[in-house]
Design a protein around this motif. Structure first.
Motif, PDB file in Angstrom:
ATOM      1  N   PHE A   3      33.229  54.849  45.633  1.00 36.34           N
ATOM      2  CA  PHE A   3      34.647  54.494  45.564  1.00 36.34           C
ATOM      3  C   PHE A   3      35.059  53.687  46.787  1.00 36.34           C
ATOM      4  O   PHE A   3      35.913  52.806  46.705  1.00 36.34           O
ATOM      5  N   ALA A   4      34.446  53.990  47.941  1.00 36.56           N
ATOM      6  CA  ALA A   4      34.791  53.258  49.158  1.00 36.56           C
ATOM      7  C   ALA A   4      34.443  51.782  48.990  1.00 36.56           C
ATOM      8  O   ALA A   4      35.252  50.895  49.281  1.00 36.56           O
ATOM      9  N   TYR A   5      33.214  51.518  48.474  1.00 34.48           N
ATOM     10  CA  TYR A   5      32.838  50.108  48.289  1.00 34.48           C
ATOM     11  C   TYR A   5      33.674  49.474  47.188  1.00 34.48           C
ATOM     12  O   TYR A   5      34.008  48.291  47.246  1.00 34.48           O
ATOM     13  N   SER A   6      34.017  50.280  46.180  1.00 33.47           N
ATOM     14  CA  SER A   6      34.854  49.730  45.114  1.00 33.47           C
ATOM     15  C   SER A   6      36.239  49.382  45.674  1.00 33.47           C
ATOM     16  O   SER A   6      36.817  48.351  45.316  1.00 33.47           O
ATOM     17  N   THR A   7      36.745  50.195  46.609  1.00 35.19           N
ATOM     18  CA  THR A   7      38.025  49.872  47.262  1.00 35.19           C
ATOM     19  C   THR A   7      37.948  48.515  47.937  1.00 35.19           C
ATOM     20  O   THR A   7      38.885  47.716  47.863  1.00 35.19           O
ATOM     21  N   ILE A   8      36.809  48.270  48.614  1.00 32.01           N
ATOM     22  CA  ILE A   8      36.669  47.003  49.334  1.00 32.01           C
ATOM     23  C   ILE A   8      36.837  45.839  48.358  1.00 32.01           C
ATOM     24  O   ILE A   8      37.562  44.879  48.629  1.00 32.01           O
ATOM     25  N   SER A   9      36.170  45.941  47.185  1.00 28.96           N
ATOM     26  CA  SER A   9      36.293  44.819  46.246  1.00 28.96           C
ATOM     27  C   SER A   9      37.706  44.752  45.652  1.00 28.96           C
ATOM     28  O   SER A   9      38.230  43.663  45.409  1.00 28.96           O
ATOM     29  N   HIS A  10      38.341  45.919  45.466  1.00 29.04           N
ATOM     30  CA  HIS A  10      39.714  45.889  44.938  1.00 29.04           C
ATOM     31  C   HIS A  10      40.669  45.235  45.928  1.00 29.04           C
ATOM     32  O   HIS A  10      41.584  44.510  45.536  1.00 29.04           O
ATOM     33  N   MET A  11      40.448  45.502  47.220  1.00 31.71           N
ATOM     34  CA  MET A  11      41.315  44.880  48.230  1.00 31.71           C
ATOM     35  C   MET A  11      41.113  43.364  48.224  1.00 31.71           C
ATOM     36  O   MET A  11      42.020  42.598  48.523  1.00 31.71           O
ATOM     37  N   GLY A  12      39.890  42.929  47.859  1.00 32.69           N
ATOM     38  CA  GLY A  12      39.661  41.499  47.679  1.00 32.69           C
ATOM     39  C   GLY A  12      40.589  40.935  46.616  1.00 32.69           C
ATOM     40  O   GLY A  12      41.169  39.860  46.783  1.00 32.69           O
ATOM     41  N   PHE A  13      40.757  41.688  45.521  1.00 39.04           N
ATOM     42  CA  PHE A  13      41.654  41.225  44.453  1.00 39.04           C
ATOM     43  C   PHE A  13      43.098  41.134  44.941  1.00 39.04           C
ATOM     44  O   PHE A  13      43.828  40.219  44.574  1.00 39.04           O
ATOM     45  N   VAL A  14      43.487  42.107  45.779  1.00 38.63           N
ATOM     46  CA  VAL A  14      44.855  42.081  46.300  1.00 38.63           C
ATOM     47  C   VAL A  14      45.063  40.816  47.136  1.00 38.63           C
ATOM     48  O   VAL A  14      46.079  40.124  47.014  1.00 38.63           O
ATOM     49  N   LEU A  15      44.049  40.516  47.965  1.00 37.07           N
ATOM     50  CA  LEU A  15      44.146  39.304  48.783  1.00 37.07           C
ATOM     51  C   LEU A  15      44.230  38.063  47.895  1.00 37.07           C
ATOM     52  O   LEU A  15      44.914  37.100  48.216  1.00 37.07           O
TER      53      LEU A  15
END
Lengths: 206, 509
Positions: B322-334
Motif C-alpha cells: 500500500f505504501a508503494y501504491s500510495t506513491i503512485s497515487h500521489m503521482g496522479f494527484v500531481l
C-alpha cells in the motif's frame, strides 16, 4: 573613530577570538565557556544595533538556559579530549574548503541583484523595540502566535506520553503514605506469657 | 506619543466568525485532554466518544459555513468566494470548507477503525485521540493558511503530532525505527521547505501568498535565479511531505513500522492537507511560475508512477505494498495539479478525497484481520478471505479494484478525470506513462484479489483447525460497509462530488 565604532570593534574582536577559542580549546568545559562569551558579546552587538530585545533574549535564552544545559551535559559525559582532537589535521583542509565556499556564497548572495533592495531606515531611538514587538505580536500576529503555543502543548504531550511509564519493581518513597502511617502499621505488640525462673540460673547466682 | 508605536492605527479586532470551527476544535481538544486525565483505563470509552463528538461538531460547524452570506458578498465584490481574517492570514473559501469537511469526517472514520486495534494492543490511551485531534487542527490550519508562516506552523503542528503517534508503541523496535526515520526525514523536509520559503520571502519581500503572487505578476519570474532556487527548494519540501519519487524513501518504512492504526491515519487525512498546501503555495502563490513547476512536477509524477508501481510488485507485506501504491497515487494527484487548469485542480481534489476514502477502507481490512499479538500484514494473510469472511472480502475487492482503477469503482473515474486534464494540457507522454503504469499496477492489486478468492485459507491453530474469524463491533461493520458502498456509489454517480470540486476550485482560485 567614534566611540560607537570603537565599541563595535572591541566586541567584534572579542566575539571572533572567543569563537576561535571554542574550536581550539582543549578542555570542553573551556570551549563551552568561550561559547558563552561569544554569545554575550554578540548580544552586546545587538544592543549596539538598537535591537535591545534580541540582545536580552540572546543572553536569557542562550547564556542562561541553553549553555547551562550544555555544561551539565559536558560535565556528565566523560569526554576523552584526545579522541576528539584526533584527525584535526587530517580534516582541516576539508573544513577550510567548506568555510571558504560558505564565505564565497555569502558574498555572492549579498552582492547579487536578486536581493538588492533598499536598506530600511532605522527607526527613531524613541521607539522601544520590546514594546513594538509585543504590540505587533499580540495584534497582527495573534493567530500564528496562538498556533505556536499549541505546537508547544503538542510537544509537551508527545514528550510525556512517550516517556511516562509505570515500571514494576521500582523502589520509591510515597511521602503521603509515610506521613499517614499509624502506630499499628509499624509496631507489633506481642503478648507473651511471663516465664518462671528456671532453677539453673538460681544455681549460677549462688 | 503617536510615533512611539508600530502597530497600524487601523488595527481592529479580527472577525472570529470564519475561524469558529478551528476555535471550537482547539477548545474541544483541550477539554478532551483535561477530562482524559481524570479517567481510569477502563473508562477510556468516554475519551473516544468525546473526541468523536468534537470532530463531528467541528464538521457540522464547517458545513454550517457553506452558503455563508459573507462569502456570497465577497463573490459579488471580488468575483472570488473567499473571506480573510486575522490580518489576512486566515482564508475561508469553498475549497477550504470542502477539504476541511473531508479531513474531519475521514479522521472520525479513522478513529472508529482504529479502536479495536488500539484496544487489543494496550494502546487504548487518551493520547492517541488527543494527538489525533491536534493533528487535525494542524491540517485545518494548513488548509486555511494564506501566508507561508501559517502553512509552516500548521505543517509542524501536524507533523509533530504524527511523529509522536508513529512512536506510540515505544517498546516496539520497528515502530521506534519508523518514528526515528520519519522524524529525521520530516525535519529535513521542513528545513528544505523553510529554506525555499525564506528565499521567496527574500526576493518578493512578503510572506503573504497574495502579495507574492502580485510581485510575480510584474516581474520576469522565469529569469529570476533567486525565485527559481526558492521554487526548487519548496518543491523538494512538498515532495517529501507528499511522498513522491525521488523523495519517497521514508514512506514504505514508516507505513510498515508504525502501528496499523497510525498507518491508517497517516495514509489518509494528511494527504488532503498536503494537497491544500500544494495548491496554496504553487498555484496561488507561485502561479506565475507554472512553466517552472510544471516541468519539475511532470518528472516527479512520471518517476512516481514507474517506481511506485514496479516496486510494489515485489512486496510481500500488504502495508509496504500500500505504501508503494500510495506513491503512485500521489503521482496522479500531481498530474492534475501540473495540468495547470481549473479542471485539473478539481480533478486532483476529487482524486485526493476519494483516495483517502479508499485507503481508509483498505487499511481497515488489515486491522480487521489482525489479532492480539499478530499483525496480519502479509499478503498471504489474505488467503481464502472469501471463505472466512465473504462480506469483508467483497469490501476489500472493491477497495483494491478502486485503487487499480477498474470501473465502475470511483478509482476509475478519478484516474480518468486526472488523465483528461493532463491530455488537455498537451502532456500526452505523461498520460501514456500513467496509463501504462496503471496497467502494471493492476497486477499486484489483482494478485491480492486472487489470494482472497481463489486460494484456500491456510491459517491453522495448533489443533489443525481453521482460525476463528476476527470479530468487530457494530460501528466498525457499519462503517466499513458504508465505506465500500461509497466506493461503488461514487464510481457510478461521481457527478455530485465532482461538481462540488469544480465549483470549489472555480470559486476559490
Amino acid at each position: 573613530m567614534t566611540l560607537e565604532l570603537f565599541i563595535f570593534y572591541l566586541f567584534a574582536v572579542i566575539t571572533l577570538s572567543s569563537a576561535v577559542g571554542v574550536v581550539t580549546a582543549r578542555n570542553p568545559v573551556y570551549a563551552a565557556l568561550y561559547l558563552i562569551l561569544a554569545f554575550f558579546t554578540s548580544a552586546a552587538t545587538w544592543v549596539l544595533l538598537e535591537a535591545e530585545f534580541l540582545g536580552v533574549v540572546l543572553v536569557l535564552v542562550y547564556v542562561g538556559a541553553v549553555m547551562v544545559l550544555f555544561l551539565f551535559v559536558i560535565m556528565m559525559l566523560d569526554i576523552k579530549i584526545d579522541t576528539l582532537k584526533e584527525g584535526m589535521v587530517r580534516y582541516l583542509p576539508l573544513g577550510l574548503l567548506v568555510a571558504v565556499i560558505v564565505v564565497a556564497e555569502m558574498i555572492f548572495v549579498m552582492k547579487s541583484s536578486t536581493f538588492d533592495r533598499a536598506i530600511p531606515e532605522p527607526a527613531p531611538l524613541s521607539i522601544d523595540n520590546t514594546k513594538a514587538l509585543g504590540e505587533i505580536l499580540y495584534t497582527e500576529y495573534m493567530y500564528p502566535f496562538e498556533i505556536a503555543a499549541v505546537i508547544l502543548v503538542v510537544a509537551i504531550i508527545a514528550a510525556i506520553s512517550l516517556t511516562l511509564r509505570r515500571r514494576e519493581g521500582v523502589k520509591k518513597q510515597n511521602q503521603g503514605e509515610q506521613v499517614r502511617t499509624r502506630k499499628s502499621d509499624r509496631l507489633r505488640v506481642v503478648k507473651m506469657d511471663s516465664e518462671k525462673r528456671t532453677s539453673t540460673r538460681q544455681e549460677e547466682r549462688s | 506619543m503617536l510615533t512611539s508605536t508600530l502597530i497600524p492605527m487601523q488595527f481592529a479586532v479580527p472577525d472570529f466568525a470564519p475561524a469558529i470551527p478551528e476555535i471550537f476544535l482547539l477548545i474541544g481538544t483541550g477539554l478532551v485532554l483535561l477530562i482524559d486525565l481524570f479517567l481510569k483505563d477502563s473508562q477510556r470509552f468516554i475519551t473516544y466518544v468525546l473526541s468523536q463528538a468534537v470532530l463531528l461538531i467541528t464538521a457540522g460547524l464547517v458545513i454550517a459555513g457553506f452558503n455563508d452570506i459573507y462569502l456570497a458578498e465577497a463573490a459579488q465584490v471580488t468575483g472570488k468566494q473567499s473571506i480573510t481574517t486575522f490580518s489576512d492570514m486566515f482564508v475561508l473559501d469553498p475549497m477550504a470548507q470542502i477539504l476541511k469537511v473531508a479531513v474531519l469526517l475521514i479522521t472520525a472514520g479513522v478513529f472508529v477503525y482504529s479502536r479495536p486495534y488500539l484496544f487489543s494492543r494496550e494502546m487504548y490511551k487518551g493520547e492517541y485521540f488527543t494527538l489525533g485531534l491536534f493533528a487535525v487542527l494542524g491540517m485545518m490550519i494548513m488548509i486555511s493558511a494564506k501566508t507561508m508562516l501559517l502553512i509552516y506552523l500548521g505543517l509542524e503542528l501536524l507533523s509533530l503530532a504524527m511523529y509522536a503517534l508513529v512512536a506510540f508503541r515505544r517498546d516496539n523496535g520497528r515502530a521506534s525505527e519508523a518514528a526515528m526515520k520519519y522524524f529525521v526525514l520530516g525535519a529535513i523536509a521542513s528545513g528544505m521547505l523553510l529554506y525555499g520559503m525564506s528565499i521567496i520571502y527574500g526576493v518578493s519581500g512578503s510572506l503573504h501568498i497574495d502579495h507574492i503572487a502580485a510581485y510575480m505578476g510584474n516581474h520576469e519570474v522565469m529569469q529570476n535565479i533567486g525565485l527559481l532556487l526558492g521554487l526548487a527548494f519548496i518543491i523538494v519540501g512538498l515532495g517529501f511531505k507528499l511522498g513522491v519519487v525521488p523523495f519517497q524513501m521514508w514512506i514504505p518504512d514508516v507505513y510498515d513500522g508504525s502501528p496499523t492504526a497510525v498507518t491508517l491515519f497517516l495514509g489518509t487525512a494528511p494527504k488532503i492537507a498536503a494537497f491544500a498546501m500544494i495548491i496554496r503555495l504553487l498555484v496561488e502563490g507561485l502561479g506565475e511560475m507554472v512553466q517552472g513547476w510544471q516541468q519539475i512536477l511532470s518528472m516527479l509524477a512520471a518517476l512516481s508512477f514507474i517506481i511506485g508501481n514496479i516496486v510494489a510488485i515485489a512486496q510481500t507485506n500488504i502495508k509496504r505494498m500500500f505504501a508503494y501504491s500510495t506513491i503512485s497515487h500521489m503521482g496522479f494527484v500531481l498530474l492534475g495539479i501540473l495540468a495547470g487548469s481549473e479542471l485539473g485542480y478539481a480533478a486532483s481534489m476529487f482524486y485526493i478525497i476519494t483516495y483517502a476514502i479508499i485507503a481508509a477502507g483498505g487499511f481497515a481490512i488489515i486491522i480487521l484481520l489482525s489479532r492480539t499479538g499478530y499483525e496480519a500484514d502479509q499478503l498471504n494473510d489474505l488467503k481464502g478471505l472469501s471463505t472466512r469472511h465473504p462480506w469483508y472480502a467483497f469490501m476489500m475487492l472493491l477497495f483494491l479494484f478502486s485503487m487499480a482503477g477498474v470501473p465502475p469503482t470511483v478509482g476509475f473515474y478519478a484516474k480518468l478525470s486526472v488523465i483528461q486534464a493532463v491530455v488537455s494540457a498537451d502532456l500526452v507522454w505523461l498520460a501514456v506513462i500513467a496509463v501504462v503504469m496503471s496497467v502494471v499496477g493492476a497486477y499486484y492489486y489483482l494478485r491480492a484479489i486472487k489470494l482472497m478468492y481463489f486460494d484456500q485459507p491456510d491459517e491453522k491453530d495448533g489443533a489443525g483447525k481453521l482460525l476463528e474469524p476476527a470479530k468487530a463491533g457494530l460501528d466498525f461493520n457499519v462503517l466499513i460497509s458504508a465505506n465500500g458502498l461509497a466506493v461503488i456509489a461514487l464510481g457510478i454517480l461521481p457527478g455530485t462530488l465532482m461538481a462540488l470540486c469544480v465549483m470549489a476550485v472555480k470559486a476559490s482560485l
